[in-house]
Write an enzyme that holds these catalytic residues in place. Structure first.
Site, PDB file in Angstrom:
ATOM      1  N   GLU A  16       7.227  14.269  -0.770  1.00 45.24           N
ATOM      2  CA  GLU A  16       7.774  13.369   0.253  1.00 45.24           C
ATOM      3  C   GLU A  16       8.226  14.076   1.525  1.00 45.24           C
ATOM      4  O   GLU A  16       9.365  13.899   1.961  1.00 45.24           O
ATOM      5  CB  GLU A  16       8.906  12.526  -0.338  1.00 45.24           C
ATOM      6  CG  GLU A  16       8.419  11.583  -1.411  1.00 45.24           C
ATOM      7  CD  GLU A  16       9.371  10.433  -1.717  1.00 45.24           C
ATOM      8  OE1 GLU A  16      10.488  10.417  -1.185  1.00 45.24           O
ATOM      9  OE2 GLU A  16       8.965   9.538  -2.487  1.00 45.24           O
ATOM     10  N   GLU A  47       4.425   8.998  -8.143  1.00 41.86           N
ATOM     11  CA  GLU A  47       5.651   8.268  -8.514  1.00 41.86           C
ATOM     12  C   GLU A  47       5.442   6.776  -8.281  1.00 41.86           C
ATOM     13  O   GLU A  47       4.736   6.393  -7.338  1.00 41.86           O
ATOM     14  CB  GLU A  47       6.867   8.706  -7.673  1.00 41.86           C
ATOM     15  CG  GLU A  47       7.380  10.075  -7.980  1.00 41.86           C
ATOM     16  CD  GLU A  47       8.583  10.480  -7.133  1.00 41.86           C
ATOM     17  OE1 GLU A  47       9.383   9.604  -6.759  1.00 41.86           O
ATOM     18  OE2 GLU A  47       8.699  11.687  -6.850  1.00 41.86           O
TER      19      GLU A  47
HETATM   20  C1  BG6 Z   1      11.383   9.466  -4.446  1.00 39.19           C
HETATM   21  C2  BG6 Z   1      11.715  10.887  -4.789  1.00 39.19           C
HETATM   22  O1  BG6 Z   1      11.832   9.256  -3.162  1.00 39.19           O
HETATM   23  O2  BG6 Z   1      11.988   8.445  -5.124  1.00 39.19           O
HETATM   24  C3  BG6 Z   1      12.492  11.063  -6.081  1.00 39.19           C
HETATM   25  O3  BG6 Z   1      10.584  11.714  -4.781  1.00 39.19           O
HETATM   26  C4  BG6 Z   1      13.488   9.940  -6.202  1.00 39.19           C
HETATM   27  O4  BG6 Z   1      13.086  12.325  -6.035  1.00 39.19           O
HETATM   28  C5  BG6 Z   1      12.723   8.633  -6.308  1.00 39.19           C
HETATM   29  O5  BG6 Z   1      14.391  10.080  -7.267  1.00 39.19           O
HETATM   30  C6  BG6 Z   1      13.595   7.415  -6.490  1.00 39.19           C
HETATM   31  O6  BG6 Z   1      14.543   7.364  -5.468  1.00 39.19           O
HETATM   32  P1  BG6 Z   1      16.103   7.270  -5.788  1.00 39.19           P
HETATM   33  O7  BG6 Z   1      16.773   7.333  -4.466  1.00 39.19           O
HETATM   34  O8  BG6 Z   1      16.282   5.970  -6.474  1.00 39.19           O
HETATM   35  O9  BG6 Z   1      16.402   8.437  -6.651  1.00 39.19           O
END
Ligand code: BG6
Length: 472
Positions: A165, A372
């Site tokens: 990211e 993700e």
């Molecule tokens: C992504 C990241 O932005 O989303 C992760 O790569 C992150 O590190 C995931 O945990 C979910 O976001 P959040 O803010 O709910 O942890």
């Protein structure tokens, strides 16, 4: 579409899930690890410290065995730069190398392909003290780190991801606890995009190095891509969506794939006197790099409308990774009334996933791995069980749309939801859970750390066993 037109998931499709080192490992002071920017940042109120988190550093064997039980073909995890090079450069820490050798070998014993992220939000604190990504030497620091990784793990790791990211680091770094801007900086936007430029060059050099040192390996970027909708069919809203699509998404992928700045972003930077300075050789370095695939994280789409020039800037206060914020004269975030939201206010848009996949493939024509995708929720452990139908529903809808995208002709390599196990969120603690595996610990105190299989664990196991056919 008739069902008969539905294509199947490819035979060697990489089903798996993801984690990142600082969010799940804990053991922040063990075995010679140096501090990262995450270890020294001020934590948001009421969130778990990063000292223990899911304690994956000590539980990885158990966790990977559980992943194998689910049938994982791949496990996406990140390497903590500060375990390998405690000061960011200089001495290599053998204990760190040994640890990740064990993690990689454990995966391979179960026929799980490691999908390794080189950098996931955890800049070594020692390098932050030397100017972080503002320092032109940061390109060398990262290239050197990449070399150490390829030397030590390149014989076994076939799939590498460069920077997680990078677009979110650039757009909302402080929310995540990264992207230090030197004190007294007058033009913060310029400095931010100079840092971004250094990261882009560092990524390009790492890709070239990977191909040179590990000819059988594949490497790609891992930004957070979310297609940007226009709030209406007003031409101004359409322009706003194009602007934010360029700033949020295409800058990063155009650069990774074609080695050139997106023209809309370049114009936006010129208008703010914020274009980055190219060092000699940067242009050539950027053009020389070619990813083998595109990895991207997808949580939801974003919607924007045109923002008047006299808009007050403070609407950015509530911004997080998934929201557009505002840029007077260009765009501002618009809450899409057609989409439900999670308990944490993130919009849910499975069809937008198909839209995003189609658009990314149409622009770049490279195979895609989803690094993700997932739902953060307040899961409840009751009598050793976690019933999470909302997560199953979210994933089912996204997998359905991914299959439709495959039927549209999009070349998909794999799917790694966030997250394999519960871990600490970037800024909302461990109460915001994403895992297939529940970890018994809370924001208030470290618990037993015992692992429990959620309902989604059993469901995902069936999905993988049927290669995406059985989503019931
Ligand atoms: C992504 C990241 O932005 O989303 C992760 O790569 C992150 O590190 C995931 O945990 C979910 O976001 P959040 O803010 O709910 O942890």
């Amino acid at each position: 579409m008739k069902d008969t037109n539905l294509k199947q998931f490819p035979k060697n499709f990489l089903w798996g899930a993801s984690t990142s080192a600082y969010q799940c490992e804990g053991a922040v002071n063990e075995d010679g690890k140096g501090p990262s920017c995450q270890d020294v940042k001020e934590l948001p109120a009421g969130t778990a410290s990063l000292d223990v988190t899911a304690d994956h550093y000590h539980h990885y064997k158990e966790d990977i065995a559980l992943m194998a039980e689910m049938g994982f073909k791949t496990y996406r995890f990140s390497i903590a730069w500060t375990r390998i090079l405690p000061n960011g450069d200089g001495e290599v820490n053998q204990a760190g190398i040994d640890h990740y050798n064990d993690v990689i070998n454990t995966c391979l014993e179960y026929n799980i392909e490691p999908l390794v992220t080189m950098f996931h939000f955890d800049m070594p604190a020692a390098l932050d003290h030397r100017g972080s990504w503002s320092n032109p030497d940061s390109v060398k620091w990262f290239e050197n780190y990449a070399k150490v990784l390829f030397e030590n793990f390149g014989d076994r790791v076939k799939y590498w991801l460069t920077i997680n990211e990078q677009n979110m680091l650039t757009l909302v770094g402080p929310v995540i606890g990264t992207m230090m801007i030197p004190e007294g900086t007058e033009n913060v936007l310029k400095e931010t995009y100079q840092q971004n430029h250094h990261m882009l060059v560092a990524q390009a050099k790492a890709m070239v190095l990977c191909h040179k040192m590990c000819p059988n390996a594949k490497i790609g970027p891992a930004p957070n891509i979310s297609y940007v909708y226009a709030a209406s069919c007003k031409p101004e809203d359409m322009l706003a969506a194009e602007e934010f699509n360029a700033i949020r998404n295409w800058l990063y992928l155009d650069m990774a794939v074609y080695g050139r700045y997106n023209n809309l972003v370049w114009r936006y930077l010129e208008e703010h006197d914020a274009t980055p300075t190219f060092a000699p050789g940067d242009k050539e370095a950027l053009e020389a790099a070619h990813p083998d695939f595109i990895g991207f994280n997808y949580y939801n789409t974003t919607t924007v409308e045109y923002a008047p020039k006299d808009l007050k800037k403070d609407v950015n206060d509530k911004m997080d990774q998934q929201k557009g914020g505002a840029e007077p004269g260009y765009f501002m975030n618009f809450k899409n009334p057609n989409l439900p939201t999670t308990e944490f206010g993130w919009e849910i848009d499975p069809i937008g996933f198909r839209v995003t996949l189609r658009e990314v493939y149409d622009r770049y024509h490279l195979p895609i791995v989803i690094t993700e995708n997932g739902l953060g929720a307040y899961d409840q452990l009751e009598d050793g069980q976690v019933h999470d139908p909302y997560r199953i529903n979210y994933l089912r809808q996204h997998i359905t749309q991914m299959r439709l995208a495959i039927s549209d002709g999009v070349e998909m390599m794999g799917y790694c939801p966030w997250s394999a196990i519960d871990l600490v969120s970037t800024h909302e603690g461990i109460r915001k859970r994403y895992g297939f595996i529940y970890v018994d610990t809370t924001d208030e105190e470290v618990g037993s750390l015992k692992r429990y299989k959620k309902d989604s664990f059993y469901w995902y196991k069936k999905v993988i066993a049927s290669n995406g056919e059985d989503l019931d």
